[in-house]
Each structure stands twice: as structure tokens, then as C-alpha cells.
Design a protein around this motif. Structure first.
Motif, PDB file in Angstrom:
ATOM      1  N   PHE A  57       0.838  -1.206   0.000  1.00  0.00           N
ATOM      2  CA  PHE A  57       0.000   0.000   0.000  1.00  0.00           C
ATOM      3  C   PHE A  57       0.875   1.259   0.000  1.00  0.00           C
ATOM      4  O   PHE A  57       0.553   2.234  -0.674  1.00  0.00           O
ATOM      5  CB  PHE A  57      -0.958  -0.013   1.203  1.00  0.00           C
ATOM      6  N   SER A  58       1.987   1.233   0.743  1.00  0.00           N
ATOM      7  CA  SER A  58       2.826   2.440   0.748  1.00  0.00           C
ATOM      8  C   SER A  58       3.528   2.606  -0.601  1.00  0.00           C
ATOM      9  O   SER A  58       3.717   3.730  -1.071  1.00  0.00           O
ATOM     10  CB  SER A  58       3.798   2.470   1.921  1.00  0.00           C
ATOM     11  N   LEU A  59       3.860   1.479  -1.261  1.00  0.00           N
ATOM     12  CA  LEU A  59       4.435   1.614  -2.610  1.00  0.00           C
ATOM     13  C   LEU A  59       3.387   2.175  -3.576  1.00  0.00           C
ATOM     14  O   LEU A  59       3.702   3.045  -4.401  1.00  0.00           O
ATOM     15  CB  LEU A  59       4.966   0.261  -3.115  1.00  0.00           C
ATOM     16  N   SER A  60       2.166   1.705  -3.465  1.00  0.00           N
ATOM     17  CA  SER A  60       1.106   2.204  -4.362  1.00  0.00           C
ATOM     18  C   SER A  60       0.959   3.715  -4.222  1.00  0.00           C
ATOM     19  O   SER A  60       0.885   4.450  -5.221  1.00  0.00           O
ATOM     20  CB  SER A  60      -0.234   1.549  -4.035  1.00  0.00           C
ATOM     21  N   MET A  61       0.918   4.169  -2.989  1.00  0.00           N
ATOM     22  CA  MET A  61       0.758   5.618  -2.774  1.00  0.00           C
ATOM     23  C   MET A  61       1.981   6.378  -3.278  1.00  0.00           C
ATOM     24  O   MET A  61       1.866   7.397  -3.964  1.00  0.00           O
ATOM     25  CB  MET A  61       0.595   5.924  -1.279  1.00  0.00           C
ATOM     26  N   SER A  62       3.163   5.879  -2.948  1.00  0.00           N
ATOM     27  CA  SER A  62       4.395   6.602  -3.319  1.00  0.00           C
ATOM     28  C   SER A  62       4.560   6.657  -4.838  1.00  0.00           C
ATOM     29  O   SER A  62       4.960   7.687  -5.392  1.00  0.00           O
ATOM     30  CB  SER A  62       5.630   5.921  -2.716  1.00  0.00           C
ATOM     31  N   ILE A  80      11.088   2.315   4.754  1.00  0.00           N
ATOM     32  CA  ILE A  80      11.340   3.495   5.589  1.00  0.00           C
ATOM     33  C   ILE A  80      11.547   4.717   4.681  1.00  0.00           C
ATOM     34  O   ILE A  80      11.064   5.814   4.979  1.00  0.00           O
ATOM     35  CB  ILE A  80      12.520   3.223   6.561  1.00  0.00           C
ATOM     36  N   VAL A  81      12.178   4.515   3.526  1.00  0.00           N
ATOM     37  CA  VAL A  81      12.285   5.615   2.545  1.00  0.00           C
ATOM     38  C   VAL A  81      10.889   6.004   2.036  1.00  0.00           C
ATOM     39  O   VAL A  81      10.561   7.189   1.915  1.00  0.00           O
ATOM     40  CB  VAL A  81      13.225   5.237   1.375  1.00  0.00           C
ATOM     41  N   LEU A  82      10.048   5.006   1.772  1.00  0.00           N
ATOM     42  CA  LEU A  82       8.676   5.328   1.322  1.00  0.00           C
ATOM     43  C   LEU A  82       7.922   6.130   2.387  1.00  0.00           C
ATOM     44  O   LEU A  82       7.177   7.066   2.061  1.00  0.00           O
ATOM     45  CB  LEU A  82       7.871   4.059   1.013  1.00  0.00           C
ATOM     46  N   ALA A  83       8.122   5.770   3.649  1.00  0.00           N
ATOM     47  CA  ALA A  83       7.459   6.521   4.727  1.00  0.00           C
ATOM     48  C   ALA A  83       7.915   7.985   4.691  1.00  0.00           C
ATOM     49  O   ALA A  83       7.109   8.909   4.844  1.00  0.00           O
ATOM     50  CB  ALA A  83       7.769   5.887   6.084  1.00  0.00           C
TER      51      ALA A  83
END
Ligand code: GLN
Length: 304
Positions: free
Chosen positions: A68-73, A117-120
């Protein structure tokens, strides 16, 4: 295909594994979960739900959240995201520090801890209200407004999160974190703490299986090509240093987490989620991986 019957057969076949492996206990709150659970849920692209076992109990999705964080990023940054994180399989543990040093602060892929952590950090820089916006995207993709963070799990992970703190410090040293280290870790642990059941997770993965419908949730849109590429990263990197084994045995793009959950897709046909807390030595669910191996073997359906 009679998925119902196949799930029943699989459940019987994997029963002897119920006490094999150990649940994650480096996150103290996860050590409290009953480890002898197993559930599997398939949601097909035509809306059918086929399930077996502990499918409504919620668990901590942990690294599955990285999809999900990859999708958003990727939606927010486009291809420029790949300047800050690679897309090569790591062949190393999900929390490897030594590899990050050798790679001079550019994580090998978004699904190891350093990458996520980079995506965050990317999401903190781009979203108005990262904690709120992340949750509302996850709720939207799962079409379920009851999904939430488990603050106890997040706090407990922060208290003992020495390696992730070391990773964040190294990223900062190499200039690959823009925001405050504590803020990034706090947000990363919250993302990992999201709680879902198998039924909810299989629904949340359906948009990755069904590229005939537009991917657009709560203002986050991806092209069909971007969705295909997220599946490619799941296939090559979703199981860390078990990715080759997982590809060999299962043959479906998927992502695991140390809470014992797995989300996977058979593109064009279904999304599937499994949950069983006992893990192998690479941090992947023993019963979950075996169930998916048997699913693609019995159905003879896989991407290969
Ligand atoms: N929150 C966990 C960690 O950072 C996620 C790891 C995982 O699920 N593989 O260690």
C-alpha cells in the motif's frame, strides 16, 4: 474451478504444519497472539468470496503494508521514486543493515525495511496528513472503514526497534531521508501495525489482480501498467531472501509480513490472503506459504 473444495483439501493437507515454526516475538505485542491460527480467503474478480478457517480475526499486517505504501508513493512520485529506492531482489534479510551500507543508502527495493522506511519519508513529505491519509487510502482500497492502526503494536515495536532505528540513521547519513528520523520511524511502525482479517486483506488486494477496473482510491490513482509493475516487484522482492523459493513453489505475485499474513494475486482471476503466525527462518508464514503452494499446484493456475 471448485475453489471451495480445493481449500478444504489444502486445509487437511497442511494441518500437520500447525505447530511448525515460531511466531515473531521481537515485536513484544506480536508474541501475545495465539500462534496456532490459520485462515485463507480468495476473492475473485467477479466478486465471489471463498474462505476457510480463521478468516475474520484481525492480525497485524506488518510488511504486507508495504504494497500500500508503494502504491501511494508511486502514484505521487511516478518514476522519480526509483532514484531513492531500487527494484532488485535483495537476497538478504528484510532488516539487513550491512546491505544498506554496501549500497550506500539506496535500499535494494521498497519491500525490505530500509526501502519502506524511505517510502514513509516520501509520504511524510508529500501528504497533508500522512497518518490520516494513509489509513483512508487503505480503508478505501479495502472498501472497509473499520480498518485501523493498532497503536499498542506500533508503540511496542518502537520500544524495541533497534535495527529499524539503525537503518533510519544510516539512510539519514547517506542523505536519503528528508524528515526527522523519529517522525519517519513513528509513521513506518504505524503503517506496519494496520490490522486486517484475511477476508479484508484479500479484498484489499483485489485491485492488484483486476486490471480491467481503474485503480483509483481516495485520490490515489495508478495506471494499469503501474499496477502490473507493482505485481512484478511483489514477485521478485515480496518474500525477501525467500523470494526465489516462493516463486518456485507458488508462482503468484505476493507479499508477506511477520504478523503471519500473506496477500497474493492471480492476475485477472483472484486475490488471496492467508494468515498463520508461525514463521520460517526468513520471516514468512509456514502454513501460508504451503497453502499457496498447494493452491497453485492443485488448480494448475499460476503466472508461469
Ligand atoms: N514492522 C516489521 C519490521 O520493521 C516488519 C517486518 C516484516 O513484516 N517483515 O521489522
Amino acid at each position: 474451478m471448485d475453489y471451495k473444495l480445493i481449500l478444504e483439501e489444502i486445509a487437511a493437507e497442511i494441518e500437520p504444519l500447525r505447530q511448525v515454526g515460531r511466531q515473531a516475538d521481537y515485536i513484544p505485542a506480536l508474541a501475545k497472539v495465539n500462534p496456532d491460527r490459520f485462515g485463507i480467503c480468495i476473492t475473485t474478480t467477479d466478486g465471489e468470496v471463498i474462505e476457510w478457517g480463521d478468516v475474520t480475526e484481525r492480525f497485524s499486517i506488518q510488511s504486507v503494508t508495504k504494497v500500500f505504501s508503494l502504491s501511494m508513493s508511486l502514484s505521487l512520485m511516478g518514476e522519480s521514486l526509483w532514484k531513492r529506492v531500487g527494484k532488485e531482489p535483495s537476497g538478504a534479510a528484510f532488516n539487513s543493515l550491512i546491505q544498506l551500507e554496501l549500497d550506500r543508502g539506496i535500499p535494494r527495493n521498497p519491500f525490505i525495511n530500509a526501502g519502506a522506511i524511505v517510502l514513509a519519508d516520501v509520504l511524510i513529505s508529500t501528504l497533508d496528513n500522512p497518518e490520516k491519509d494513509y489509513l483512508s487510502f487503505v480503508r478505501s482500497i479495502a472498501s472497509d472503514s473499520t480498518i485501523g492502526y493498532d497503536y499498542e503494536v506500533a508503540t511496542s515495536e518502537r520500544a524495541k526497534g533497534y535495527i529499524n532505528a539503525a537503518i533510519a540513521n544510516m539512510l539519514k547519513y547517506y542523505g536519503n531521508l528528508d524528515n526527522d528520523i523519529e517522525d519517519v520511524l513513528h509513521f513506518y511502525f504505524l503503517q506496519c501495525s494496520v490490522e486486517m482479517s484475511c477476508r479484508q486483506l484479500s479484498k484489499a488486494f483485489l485491485p492488484f489482480a483486476d486490471r480491467s477496473t481503474a485503480f483509483s482510491f481516495d485520490g490515489i490513482s495508478l495506471t494499469s501498467s503501474q499496477v502490473k509493475r507493482i505485481n512484478a516487484v511483489m514477485q521478485t522482492c515480496g518474500f525477501y531472501n525467500d523470494a526465489g523459493e516462493y516463486s518456485y513453489l507458488v508462482g503468484l505475485p505476493g507479499k508477506s509480513g511477520v504478523g503471519g499474513g500473506i496477500g497474493a494475486v492471480y492476475p485477472g482471476r483472484y486475490a488471496v490472503a492467508t494468515w498463520s503466525p508461525r514463521l520460517n527462518e526468513k520471516g514468512n508464514s509456514v502454513m501460508g506459504m504451503k497453502a499457496l503452494e498447494l493452491l497453485t499446484t492443485h488448480t494448475n493456475e499460476s503466472i508461469f
